[in-house]
Design a protein around this motif. Structure first.
Motif, PDB file in Angstrom:
ATOM      1  N   LYS A  49       0.867  -1.183   0.000  1.00  0.00           N
ATOM      2  CA  LYS A  49       0.000   0.000   0.000  1.00  0.00           C
ATOM      3  C   LYS A  49       0.902   1.232   0.000  1.00  0.00           C
ATOM      4  CE  LYS A  49      -3.992  -2.035   2.362  1.00  0.00           C
ATOM      5  NZ  LYS A  49      -3.477  -3.421   2.471  1.00  0.00           N
ATOM      6  N   TRP A  50       0.830   2.020  -1.043  1.00  0.00           N
ATOM      7  CA  TRP A  50       1.714   3.177  -1.172  1.00  0.00           C
ATOM      8  C   TRP A  50       1.460   4.203  -0.074  1.00  0.00           C
ATOM      9  CZ3 TRP A  50      -0.925   7.710  -1.617  1.00  0.00           C
ATOM     10  CH2 TRP A  50      -2.236   7.644  -2.103  1.00  0.00           C
ATOM     11  N   GLU A  51       0.292   4.124   0.563  1.00  0.00           N
ATOM     12  CA  GLU A  51      -0.005   5.085   1.623  1.00  0.00           C
ATOM     13  C   GLU A  51       0.953   4.958   2.807  1.00  0.00           C
ATOM     14  OE1 GLU A  51      -4.006   4.021  -0.331  1.00  0.00           O
ATOM     15  OE2 GLU A  51      -2.152   2.990   0.259  1.00  0.00           O
ATOM     16  N   VAL A  52       1.407   3.725   3.093  1.00  0.00           N
ATOM     17  CA  VAL A  52       2.280   3.514   4.249  1.00  0.00           C
ATOM     18  C   VAL A  52       3.617   4.249   4.090  1.00  0.00           C
ATOM     19  CG1 VAL A  52       3.562   1.818   5.601  1.00  0.00           C
ATOM     20  CG2 VAL A  52       1.203   1.347   4.931  1.00  0.00           C
ATOM     21  N   MET A  92       9.564  -3.080   5.265  1.00  0.00           N
ATOM     22  CA  MET A  92       9.192  -3.717   6.528  1.00  0.00           C
ATOM     23  C   MET A  92       7.897  -3.178   7.122  1.00  0.00           C
ATOM     24  SD  MET A  92      12.879  -4.557   8.287  1.00  0.00           S
ATOM     25  CE  MET A  92      13.674  -3.011   7.882  1.00  0.00           C
ATOM     26  N   ALA A  93       7.673  -1.898   7.023  1.00  0.00           N
ATOM     27  CA  ALA A  93       6.403  -1.360   7.512  1.00  0.00           C
ATOM     28  C   ALA A  93       5.238  -1.816   6.641  1.00  0.00           C
ATOM     29  CB  ALA A  93       6.464   0.169   7.545  1.00  0.00           C
ATOM     30  N   THR A  94       5.514  -2.203   5.408  1.00  0.00           N
ATOM     31  CA  THR A  94       4.464  -2.604   4.462  1.00  0.00           C
ATOM     32  C   THR A  94       4.198  -4.101   4.470  1.00  0.00           C
ATOM     33  OG1 THR A  94       6.159  -2.742   2.734  1.00  0.00           O
ATOM     34  CG2 THR A  94       4.934  -0.681   2.906  1.00  0.00           C
ATOM     35  N   MET A 131      -5.048  -3.652   6.912  1.00  0.00           N
ATOM     36  CA  MET A 131      -5.624  -4.131   5.659  1.00  0.00           C
ATOM     37  C   MET A 131      -6.279  -3.012   4.862  1.00  0.00           C
ATOM     38  SD  MET A 131      -7.365  -7.777   6.739  1.00  0.00           S
ATOM     39  CE  MET A 131      -8.426  -7.000   7.965  1.00  0.00           C
ATOM     40  N   THR A 132      -6.765  -1.978   5.528  1.00  0.00           N
ATOM     41  CA  THR A 132      -7.499  -0.914   4.853  1.00  0.00           C
ATOM     42  C   THR A 132      -6.567   0.211   4.428  1.00  0.00           C
ATOM     43  OG1 THR A 132      -7.946   0.301   6.901  1.00  0.00           O
ATOM     44  CG2 THR A 132      -9.499  -1.449   6.301  1.00  0.00           C
ATOM     45  N   HIS A 133      -6.981   0.943   3.407  1.00  0.00           N
ATOM     46  CA  HIS A 133      -6.180   2.063   2.931  1.00  0.00           C
ATOM     47  C   HIS A 133      -6.182   3.210   3.941  1.00  0.00           C
ATOM     48  CE1 HIS A 133      -5.296   0.519  -1.087  1.00  0.00           C
ATOM     49  NE2 HIS A 133      -6.520   0.028  -1.089  1.00  0.00           N
ATOM     50  N   LYS A 134      -7.324   3.440   4.583  1.00  0.00           N
ATOM     51  CA  LYS A 134      -7.359   4.465   5.620  1.00  0.00           C
ATOM     52  C   LYS A 134      -6.459   4.072   6.785  1.00  0.00           C
ATOM     53  CE  LYS A 134     -11.344   6.260   6.590  1.00  0.00           C
ATOM     54  NZ  LYS A 134     -12.721   6.448   7.153  1.00  0.00           N
ATOM     55  N   GLY A 135      -6.483   2.794   7.138  1.00  0.00           N
ATOM     56  CA  GLY A 135      -5.616   2.313   8.206  1.00  0.00           C
ATOM     57  C   GLY A 135      -4.147   2.461   7.859  1.00  0.00           C
ATOM     58  N   PHE A 179      -2.970   5.919   8.823  1.00  0.00           N
ATOM     59  CA  PHE A 179      -2.743   6.026  10.272  1.00  0.00           C
ATOM     60  C   PHE A 179      -1.480   5.284  10.688  1.00  0.00           C
ATOM     61  CE2 PHE A 179      -7.403   6.873  10.373  1.00  0.00           C
ATOM     62  CZ  PHE A 179      -7.359   8.065  11.081  1.00  0.00           C
ATOM     63  N   PHE A 180      -1.266   4.118  10.105  1.00  0.00           N
ATOM     64  CA  PHE A 180      -0.091   3.307  10.438  1.00  0.00           C
ATOM     65  C   PHE A 180       1.194   4.037  10.063  1.00  0.00           C
ATOM     66  CE2 PHE A 180       3.064   0.004   9.595  1.00  0.00           C
ATOM     67  CZ  PHE A 180       2.909  -0.838  10.692  1.00  0.00           C
ATOM     68  N   GLY A 181       1.251   4.552   8.845  1.00  0.00           N
ATOM     69  CA  GLY A 181       2.437   5.277   8.397  1.00  0.00           C
ATOM     70  C   GLY A 181       2.676   6.542   9.191  1.00  0.00           C
TER      71      GLY A 181
END
Length: 331
Positions: free
Chosen positions: A215-218, A260-262, A269-273, A276-278
């Motif tokens: 997920k590129w968001e992370v 590693m974070a990914t 599992m979610t894109h919104k999550g 928040f994780f990143g």
């Protein structure tokens, strides 16, 4: 118009797979995913070999073999089928090696392989059940047990086959103004094998995003948060705090953010999550780097957010279509 009843074409039961979401568009298998990530790690591995030569090769090989043997020894003891062909232990071994200094002794690599595969993975049930990234479990465990070895860096020498044993500080360990961004981008700096060439890590990260394996968001939220926070502190006191470009290009930020974070198992599992994780990873990393006694904080940040992943998923998962919340008082 024919009055015959048309024949109903049912799908072949052997090819029909019924499962819960999320559903894959392609037919990715575990081994295919793992070896694609290994391919994405290739540029960083090549950079490590160019700058540290045979010493880097030794660390990578011993770490990878140790992870595979540790996992297969566990499978043998638990009377399970061999799993090395799925590529997960091989990938963990390469990532573990990239978290070591080129001059790391062989026995540290072996202990790291045991910690990653047994303590970080198999004790929880194996692939897919581990709540924490196995490689980071090993890195933090070794950092606590052997801080001298894990925080000693050899000076890279481009084109040499053997390192000369001369130690050098990582860019984060230098005073502001003593770092050269070009050296950090290419890899001519001290640090772990996976902390040298930022350019190689960016290429690998681009491959993972292109193949839609992460997920590129992370990484965007992780790197962006570190850049904003460290940039603000640099503006406040540039003589005390490094430039945000130094924080992004040095240390294990890019390695951790992309590889590693990914991790599919330990990240939301979610894109919104993922946002928040990143963001959480970036915040914790920045606080440790800016105000902690240890110049690096990526490993601790990711492990801490791994523990929060179930809560993030619960808070960001979408409601099923047609879901109606039960009225108060209903069972």
């Amino acid at each position: 118009m024919s009055e015959e009843t048309p024949t109903i074409q049912l799908p072949d039961p052997a090819k029909l797979v019924v499962s819960n979401s999320p559903h894959m568009r392609d037919k990715p298998t575990i081994d295919r995913i793992m070896f694609t990530v290994v391919l994405a790690m290739a540029p960083a591995c090549i950079a490590a070999l160019l700058f540290f030569g045979l010493a880097a090769l030794k660390v990578l090989v011993i770490s990878t073999v140790s992870c595979v043997l540790a996992e297969e020894a566990w499978n043998k003891m638990m009377k399970r089928a061999p799993t090395w062909k799925d590529g997960s232990a091989i990938l963990s071994g390469i990532l573990l090696g990239m978290n070591f200094n080129a001059g790391a002794p062989w026995w540290i690599c072996v202990i790291g392989g045991f910690l990653a595969m047994i303590l970080g993975k198999q004790l929880y049930g194996g692939l897919g059940y581990n709540p924490f990234n196995p490689v980071l479990v090993a890195r933090v465990g070794l950092l606590i047990g052997f801080p001298g070895i894990m925080t000693t860096w050899d000076k890279p020498e481009l084109g040499t086959l053997l390192i000369d044993g001369v130690t050098a500080a990582t860019p984060l360990g230098l005073a502001p103004g003593e770092t050269v961004l070009q050296d950090m981008m290419l890899g001519n700096v001290g640090g772990c094998l996976g902390e040298t060439s930022a350019l190689a890590l960016l290429i690998g990260g681009a491959i993972l995003i292109w193949k839609k394996l992460i997920k590129w968001e992370v990484p965007l939220a992780f790197i962006g948060t570190v850049f904003i926070i460290t940039g603000a502190m640099h503006l406040v006191n540039p003589e005390l705090y490094h430039s945000p470009f130094v924080h992004v290009l040095s240390g294990g930020l890019l390695l951790g953010a992309f590889f590693m974070a990914t991790d599919m198992v330990t990240s939301p599992m979610t894109h919104k999550g993922a946002w928040f994780f990143g963001l959480g990873c970036g915040l914790i990393t920045s606080l440790i780097r800016l105000f902690g006694s240890y110049p690096e904080g990526v490993s601790f940040a990711i492990l801490f957010m791994n523990a929060l992943t179930p809560l993030i998923d619960r808070g960001t998962i979408r409601k099923p279509f047609g879901y109606v919340a039960p009225a108060k008082g209903e069972a």
